[in-house]
Design a protein around this motif. Structure first.
Motif, short mmCIF file in Angstrom:
data_model
loop_
_atom_site.label_atom_id
_atom_site.label_comp_id
_atom_site.label_asym_id
_atom_site.label_seq_id
_atom_site.Cartn_x
_atom_site.Cartn_y
_atom_site.Cartn_z
N GLU A 48 -2.95 4.19 2.87
CA GLU A 48 -4.24 3.69 2.42
C GLU A 48 -4.52 2.31 3.01
O GLU A 48 -3.67 1.42 2.98
CB GLU A 48 -4.29 3.63 0.90
N ALA A 49 -5.73 2.13 3.54
CA ALA A 49 -6.23 0.85 4.06
C ALA A 49 -5.46 0.34 5.27
O ALA A 49 -5.58 -0.84 5.63
CB ALA A 49 -6.25 -0.21 2.96
N THR B 42 -3.68 11.48 5.47
CA THR B 42 -4.91 11.29 6.24
C THR B 42 -5.04 12.34 7.34
O THR B 42 -5.66 12.10 8.38
CB THR B 42 -4.97 9.87 6.85
N GLY C 19 0.81 -1.21 0.00
CA GLY C 19 0.00 0.00 0.00
C GLY C 19 0.85 1.26 0.00
O GLY C 19 2.04 1.23 0.29
#
Length: 357
Positions: free
Chosen positions: A144-145, A268, A140
């Motif tokens: 992300e995730a 984020t 990733g």
């Protein structure tokens, strides 16, 4: 130290709003009189040409785009090579990188890797850990995730299945606690240090967390810097608040900080704090050992979770999370708090001194 002291031209960098990392490097090249321009380039015939920053130094051309760097030039003909040569084959996989560091005797979170159809085996492993877990894609990008602080089976199942919607291989590991320190390493030397704090708000004694977050996001938008990102006000934010007994409707006492993410990634909504005070020098030594454990890794950013960065490093109080072969540099030049670092200048000086061998 101010941005002026670093010979850093904000206006010149702003012209690269679509790729601010390249803007930082272009600025550093201009200061040093290095020929630099945007040109169409593709590192592989299967990829359509795009605009890359080209730097000409001696017989070499360096091509840079969105934190990825190649160099072109050889005694017999032309050949495109990644600036870290074969290292990305290791650093591109979080599982491979952790294995390499573990073999070198360096601390990494306990974990295993699973394919997307091995959810039952992953659940068994999660239960066997006996502590909070972290789920993350093996390959990733930008956080992300990644879902840390998973303590319930239902949450684990949801995070794992969500990650498998896009990724084939998923890492499950123990969730370690502390603060993430990012070290920028150029040619075996630590050139910058940044503390990355997860998305958070600070109470004023009156406003709700939702109001504080919206205000913070409005400040981010007004700054109009692509390296500063808004905090996502989503289900993950609500989950992290709930772990601390809070909600979006909670009103924080003045000066109290509440976190809306467990990951510290800038994309984020995390805050980069440049050159934090009091970081014990032993962590930099540990970082250099980690970089040395991966052959050819010359230009990298290393993320380390540290329980208390003011205390000396031991095998029990810090863990390596990631080594990046295409590290963003703009956040060192534009930290949310603290002092900037001239990472682009250090990279240019390395290239001028000969660059990768």
């Amino acid at each position: 130290m101010s941005l002026v002291d670093l010979a850093f031209d904000r206006a010149a960098v702003a012209a690269w709003h679509d790729d601010i990392n390249s803007g930082c490097l272009f600025n550093a090249a201009s200061v040093r009189g290095v020929q630099a321009a945007r040109v169409l380039f593709s590192p592989r015939s299967s990829v359509a040409p795009q605009l890359w920053l080209q730097l000409r130094i001696g017989r070499r051309r360096y091509m840079y785009r969105k934190a990825v760097m190649y160099f072109v030039g050889a005694p017999f003909g032309w050949r495109v090579r990644h600036v870290n040569r074969k290292a990305p084959s290791t650093t591109g996989s979080k599982h491979k990188a952790s294995q390499r560091l573990r073999e070198a005797g360096l601390p990494v979170p306990q974990g295993r890797i699973f394919t997307r159809d091995e959810i039952d085996a992953a659940l068994d492993y999660f239960r066997s850990l006996g502590c909070e877990a972290c789920v993350k894609p093996d390959r990733g990008l930008m956080g992300e995730a990644i879902v840390p602080r998973i303590g319930e089976v239902s949450q684990f199942r949801s995070a794992f299945l969500s990650a498998t919607e896009k990724y084939e291989r998923i890492v499950v590991e123990e969730s370690v606690a502390g603060e993430v320190i990012r070290y920028m390493v150029v040619a075996g030397k630590v050139v910058a240090v940044r503390l990355d704090r997860p998305a958070s708000v600070v109470g004023d004694g009156v406003s709700t967390i939702a109001e504080l977050a919206e205000r913070r996001n409005a400040e981010t938008r007004s700054a109009n810097l692509p390296v500063w990102n808004e905090m996502p006000l989503d289900g993950e934010a609500e989950r992290i608040l709930a772990l601390d007994g809070l909600s979006m409707a909670s009103r924080l006492p003045e000066g109290k900080r509440a976190f809306l993410r467990a990951t510290s990634n800038i994309p984020t909504g995390g805050d980069g704090i440049g050159n934090p005070e009091g970081v014990h020098p032993s962590y930099a030594q540990s970082v250099l050992k980690a970089v040395a454990a991966i052959p050819d890794l010359a230009l990298t950013a290393v993320d380390v979770m540290v329980a208390d960065y003011r205390q000396p490093a031991t095998l029990e109080n810090h863990w390596f999370l990631d080594l990046n072969s295409a590290p963003g540099i703009a956040n060192f030049h534009f930290p949310r708090e603290g002092e900037p670092s001239d990472v682009a200048g250090h990279i240019m000086d390395w290239l001028l001194a000969g660059g990768p061998r």
